[in-house]
Every structure is written in structure tokens, then in C-alpha cells.
Design a protein around this motif. Structure first.
Motif, PDB file in Angstrom:
ATOM      1  N   VAL A 294       0.837  -1.202   0.000  1.00 32.07           N
ATOM      2  CA  VAL A 294       0.000   0.000   0.000  1.00 32.07           C
ATOM      3  C   VAL A 294       0.869   1.246   0.000  1.00 32.07           C
ATOM      4  N   GLU A 295       1.919   1.245   0.803  1.00 29.80           N
ATOM      5  CA  GLU A 295       2.835   2.386   0.845  1.00 29.80           C
ATOM      6  C   GLU A 295       3.488   2.611  -0.514  1.00 29.80           C
ATOM      7  N   GLN A 296       3.703   1.543  -1.257  1.00 33.53           N
ATOM      8  CA  GLN A 296       4.295   1.636  -2.590  1.00 33.53           C
ATOM      9  C   GLN A 296       3.229   1.846  -3.668  1.00 33.53           C
ATOM     10  N   GLN A 297       1.968   2.015  -3.220  1.00 31.25           N
ATOM     11  CA  GLN A 297       0.825   2.256  -4.106  1.00 31.25           C
ATOM     12  C   GLN A 297       0.576   1.098  -5.070  1.00 31.25           C
ATOM     13  N   ASP A 298       0.936  -0.079  -4.626  1.00 32.20           N
ATOM     14  CA  ASP A 298       0.664  -1.293  -5.404  1.00 32.20           C
ATOM     15  C   ASP A 298      -0.549  -1.971  -4.760  1.00 32.20           C
ATOM     16  N   LEU A 299      -1.743  -1.470  -5.069  1.00 36.55           N
ATOM     17  CA  LEU A 299      -2.946  -1.962  -4.413  1.00 36.55           C
ATOM     18  C   LEU A 299      -3.300  -3.379  -4.840  1.00 36.55           C
ATOM     19  N   GLY A 300      -2.991  -3.736  -6.089  1.00 36.03           N
ATOM     20  CA  GLY A 300      -3.265  -5.089  -6.543  1.00 36.03           C
ATOM     21  C   GLY A 300      -2.482  -6.111  -5.734  1.00 36.03           C
ATOM     22  N   GLN A 301      -1.195  -5.813  -5.506  1.00 36.66           N
ATOM     23  CA  GLN A 301      -0.364  -6.713  -4.713  1.00 36.66           C
ATOM     24  C   GLN A 301      -0.842  -6.750  -3.265  1.00 36.66           C
ATOM     25  N   ALA A 302      -1.253  -5.586  -2.746  1.00 35.85           N
ATOM     26  CA  ALA A 302      -1.747  -5.529  -1.373  1.00 35.85           C
ATOM     27  C   ALA A 302      -2.994  -6.396  -1.215  1.00 35.85           C
ATOM     28  N   LEU A 303      -3.894  -6.334  -2.209  1.00 31.06           N
ATOM     29  CA  LEU A 303      -5.111  -7.145  -2.142  1.00 31.06           C
ATOM     30  C   LEU A 303      -4.779  -8.632  -2.149  1.00 31.06           C
ATOM     31  N   GLU A 304      -3.805  -9.043  -2.957  1.00 30.59           N
ATOM     32  CA  GLU A 304      -3.412 -10.454  -3.003  1.00 30.59           C
ATOM     33  C   GLU A 304      -2.887 -10.921  -1.652  1.00 30.59           C
ATOM     34  N   ARG A 305      -2.052 -10.098  -1.032  1.00 28.74           N
ATOM     35  CA  ARG A 305      -1.477 -10.489   0.257  1.00 28.74           C
ATOM     36  C   ARG A 305      -2.549 -10.543   1.347  1.00 28.74           C
ATOM     37  N   LEU A 306      -3.453  -9.572   1.352  1.00 28.10           N
ATOM     38  CA  LEU A 306      -4.515  -9.563   2.361  1.00 28.10           C
ATOM     39  C   LEU A 306      -5.473 -10.728   2.162  1.00 28.10           C
ATOM     40  N   SER A 307      -5.778 -11.044   0.921  1.00 26.58           N
ATOM     41  CA  SER A 307      -6.676 -12.167   0.642  1.00 26.58           C
ATOM     42  C   SER A 307      -6.021 -13.482   1.070  1.00 26.58           C
ATOM     43  N   GLU A 308      -4.720 -13.591   0.875  1.00 30.63           N
ATOM     44  CA  GLU A 308      -4.012 -14.792   1.319  1.00 30.63           C
ATOM     45  C   GLU A 308      -4.049 -14.890   2.838  1.00 30.63           C
ATOM     46  N   ALA A 309      -3.914 -13.739   3.504  1.00 29.34           N
ATOM     47  CA  ALA A 309      -3.977 -13.725   4.973  1.00 29.34           C
ATOM     48  C   ALA A 309      -5.358 -14.135   5.458  1.00 29.34           C
ATOM     49  N   VAL A 310      -6.400 -13.661   4.785  1.00 22.52           N
ATOM     50  CA  VAL A 310      -7.771 -14.018   5.156  1.00 22.52           C
ATOM     51  C   VAL A 310      -8.004 -15.510   4.959  1.00 22.52           C
ATOM     52  N   SER A 311      -7.448 -16.072   3.880  1.00 23.69           N
ATOM     53  CA  SER A 311      -7.691 -17.476   3.555  1.00 23.69           C
ATOM     54  C   SER A 311      -7.074 -18.431   4.572  1.00 23.69           C
ATOM     55  N   ILE A 312      -6.117 -17.969   5.349  1.00 21.92           N
ATOM     56  CA  ILE A 312      -5.514 -18.827   6.376  1.00 21.92           C
ATOM     57  C   ILE A 312      -6.546 -19.192   7.434  1.00 21.92           C
ATOM     58  N   GLY A 313      -7.480 -18.239   7.691  1.00 20.62           N
ATOM     59  CA  GLY A 313      -8.553 -18.511   8.635  1.00 20.62           C
ATOM     60  C   GLY A 313      -8.540 -17.563   9.819  1.00 20.62           C
ATOM     61  N   ALA A 314      -9.664 -17.556  10.549  1.00 25.72           N
ATOM     62  CA  ALA A 314      -9.806 -16.755  11.772  1.00 25.72           C
ATOM     63  C   ALA A 314      -9.461 -15.286  11.526  1.00 25.72           C
ATOM     64  N   ALA A 315      -9.916 -14.747  10.391  1.00 25.87           N
ATOM     65  CA  ALA A 315      -9.622 -13.339  10.079  1.00 25.87           C
ATOM     66  C   ALA A 315     -10.289 -12.436  11.102  1.00 25.87           C
ATOM     67  N   SER A 316      -9.555 -11.446  11.566  1.00 25.14           N
ATOM     68  CA  SER A 316     -10.084 -10.510  12.563  1.00 25.14           C
ATOM     69  C   SER A 316     -10.897  -9.412  11.887  1.00 25.14           C
ATOM     70  N   ALA A 317     -11.647  -8.668  12.697  1.00 28.06           N
ATOM     71  CA  ALA A 317     -12.413  -7.538  12.175  1.00 28.06           C
ATOM     72  C   ALA A 317     -11.478  -6.512  11.540  1.00 28.06           C
ATOM     73  N   LEU A 318     -10.313  -6.305  12.156  1.00 26.38           N
ATOM     74  CA  LEU A 318      -9.361  -5.327  11.621  1.00 26.38           C
ATOM     75  C   LEU A 318      -8.805  -5.771  10.266  1.00 26.38           C
ATOM     76  N   LEU A 319      -8.589  -7.075  10.103  1.00 28.39           N
ATOM     77  CA  LEU A 319      -8.080  -7.583   8.827  1.00 28.39           C
ATOM     78  C   LEU A 319      -9.119  -7.391   7.727  1.00 28.39           C
ATOM     79  N   TYR A 320     -10.363  -7.700   8.031  1.00 26.69           N
ATOM     80  CA  TYR A 320     -11.426  -7.493   7.043  1.00 26.69           C
ATOM     81  C   TYR A 320     -11.557  -6.008   6.689  1.00 26.69           C
ATOM     82  N   ARG A 321     -11.480  -5.155   7.686  1.00 30.43           N
ATOM     83  CA  ARG A 321     -11.604  -3.729   7.406  1.00 30.43           C
ATOM     84  C   ARG A 321     -10.441  -3.241   6.540  1.00 30.43           C
TER      85      ARG A 321
END
Length: 282
Positions: free
Chosen positions: A48-75
Motif C-alpha cells: 500500500v505504501e508503494q501504491q501497489d494496491l493489486g499486490q496488497a489485495l493479493e497479500r490480504l486475501s491470502e492472509a484471510v484465507s488462512i482462517g480466523a480473520a479478525s475484524a481489523l483484517l477485514y476492514r
């Protein structure tokens, strides 16, 4: 599959389907998985700091897929999705965040902004107001006021399109027709007339007496007029198609230079048998 929703201007907006939520049944992570999830979130923040939102979305989606995503992660993922102009997906993630933590003010505010992007003004206003109750800030308060005004404008336009409209066709040589305070023709006369060609909304119709609220044209905002008198037509109903067009104009859409705009049918001419008019008809 493509998700379609209405945009803020009413147009149909298509976006990719929302990314998956965390798998059900995973309530707690092993230490190794938790560390991996934290590392992915850190990588997403760097993207996100590097303004690469596509890459940021991929990393966050991978984090969510691990399981037990928190409210902060979803936000956090919802923020990225909204910046990528994917409001439907952002709404899904904010809703998931609020299931996990209903007191997360940021998720309410973000979902309100996403719904405003979709043109869901009523829902957007409710979400923004809820977020402000939990955590007030001036910027969101001003945003909520703008959204609320837009929601009110659309409500009024919808009400106007559903109601019966009338157009004043009498009094052209007198500057309009007489308006009175009450239903009776003996009630006090208002100081200004309702201009010819003015369009009004029907509030109540008793015989030939019309209680109106002005929509366009000049004259009193509200009062009673006679729709006809001694076979003289003073006001005539506007066809439903014409009413919808008037409502659109009143709601602020359209404008001058619309070559495809069509006007309602011509109003009726005065009856030939009427030779003299009373004060009401004047």
C-alpha cells in the motif's frame, strides 16, 4: 462471474466478484499460521505504501484465507477494495468485520462510503451515522450530511414521480390564477397568484377545489385553487409520463440542451360556451 450494482449516479457498475472470506470452522490459528498471517499483513501494508494496491489485495486475501480473520483484517482489505473501486466487495468485508466486532467504528464508516459509491444513499447514511455514534470526527460528519441530503433529494423525487401533478393553464392574461388559504372559495385570498404553466402536486382534491404544493413555476408554495369554473379549465392533470419527467427535473437531473426531451401533451383549450368569468376564474 461479475457483480453488478448501481453507481452513485445511477449507472450500472460491474466489478469482479468479492474475494472469499475466511474458511468456516477455523476459530483459532496455530502459532505458525498466525505468524504467517501477520507477515502477509505486513507485506500488504508495504505494498500500500508503494501504491501497489493489486499486490496488497493479493497479500490480504491470502492472509484471510488462512482462517480466523479478525475484524481489523477485514476492514483493512475493505479499504483496499474500495480504493480499487470495488464497493460491493468492500461492503462484504465490512459486514464480516462488523459480525466479528459490531463496535468497530471504522468498519461502519467505510461501509457507509462503499454504499454511497453504490448509490445506496439511505443505507450509506445509516452506516455513517452509526460510525459517528461510536467515534465522532468532523470529516465523516460532513460526509454524512452530504449523503443525507442526497438521500432526501431522491426520496422527494420518488414521491413526486408517484403523485398526481397538475399544470396551471388558466389566467394567462392575469399573471396566473387566484390562490386561497382554504378549501372554501370565500376563504382569504393569498397576495400572489399561481403562475400560468406552474406545475403543482396534488395534496387533496375536493370536487373542483385542489389543495396543492408547488413543484415548479412561480406563486405560493401551498394553497387551494379551482381546477375549473363555469366550464373554464384552470388546471389540468399532467400525464404520468410527464409527471416522471417533471420529477426528474425537480430532482436536479437533466438540463438545458437536451434535444431528446419531450414535453407533455398540449393542455385543453378554453370551452367555447364560456363567455364571462367570475373573480375565481380570473
Amino acid at each position: 462471474m461479475v457483480v453488478a450494482s448501481a453507481g452513485a449516479a445511477g449507472e450500472v457498475v460491474e466489478e469482479p466478484p468479492p474475494p472469499p472470506l475466511s474458511p468456516e470452522g477455523v476459530l483459532e490459528l496455530l502459532e505458525e499460521d498466525a505468524l504467517r498471517q501477520a507477515d502477509l499483513i505486513e507485506q500488504a501494508n508495504e505494498s500500500v505504501e508503494q501504491q501497489d494496491l493489486g499486490q496488497a489485495l493479493e497479500r490480504l486475501s491470502e492472509a484471510v484465507s488462512i482462517g480466523a480473520a479478525s475484524a481489523l483484517l477485514y476492514r483493512r482489505r475493505a479499504q483496499v477494495l474500495l480504493e480499487l473501486d470495488r464497493p460491493a466487495a468492500a461492503v462484504q468485508d465490512c459486514s464480516a468485520a462488523l459480525v466479528a466486532n459490531p463496535e468497530l467504528a471504522g468498519a461502519w464508516k467505510l461501509r457507509g462510503r462503499a454504499r454511497a459509491r453504490q448509490g445506496l444513499w439511505e443505507e450509506a447514511c445509516a452506516d455513517l451515522r452509526r460510525g459517528l455514534m461510536l467515534d465522532f470526527d468532523e470529516a465523516t460528519s460532513e460526509e454524512a450530511e452530504r449523503v443525507e441530503r442526497r438521500a432526501q433529494e431522491l426520496r422527494e423525487a420518488e414521491e413526486l414521480a408517484a403523485c398526481q401533478l397538475w399544470e396551471v393553464v388558466g389566467g394567462a392574461d392575469k399573471g396566473g390564477i387566484i390562490v386561497r388559504e382554504g378549501r372554501e372559495t370565500t376563504s382569504p385570498q393569498l397576495p400572489t397568484r399561481l403562475a400560468t404553466a406552474a406545475v403543482v402536486r396534488e395534496l387533496e382534491l375536493v370536487g373542483e377545489r385542489l389543495h396543492f404544493r408547488r413543484v415548479s413555476g412561480s406563486g405560493p408554495d401551498e394553497g387551494w385553487i379551482s381546477t375549473s369554473l363555469k366550464d373554464k379549465v384552470l388546471a389540468c392533470r399532467v400525464a404520468r409520463q410527464g409527471a416522471a419527467e417533471t420529477a426528474t427535473v425537480a430532482g436536479g437531473e437533466g438540463g438545458e440542451g437536451d434535444e431528446d426531451a419531450q414535453e407533455p401533451p398540449f393542455p385543453e383549450m378554453a370551452p367555447e360556451c364560456a363567455e364571462a368569468l367570475t373573480e375565481e376564474a380570473e
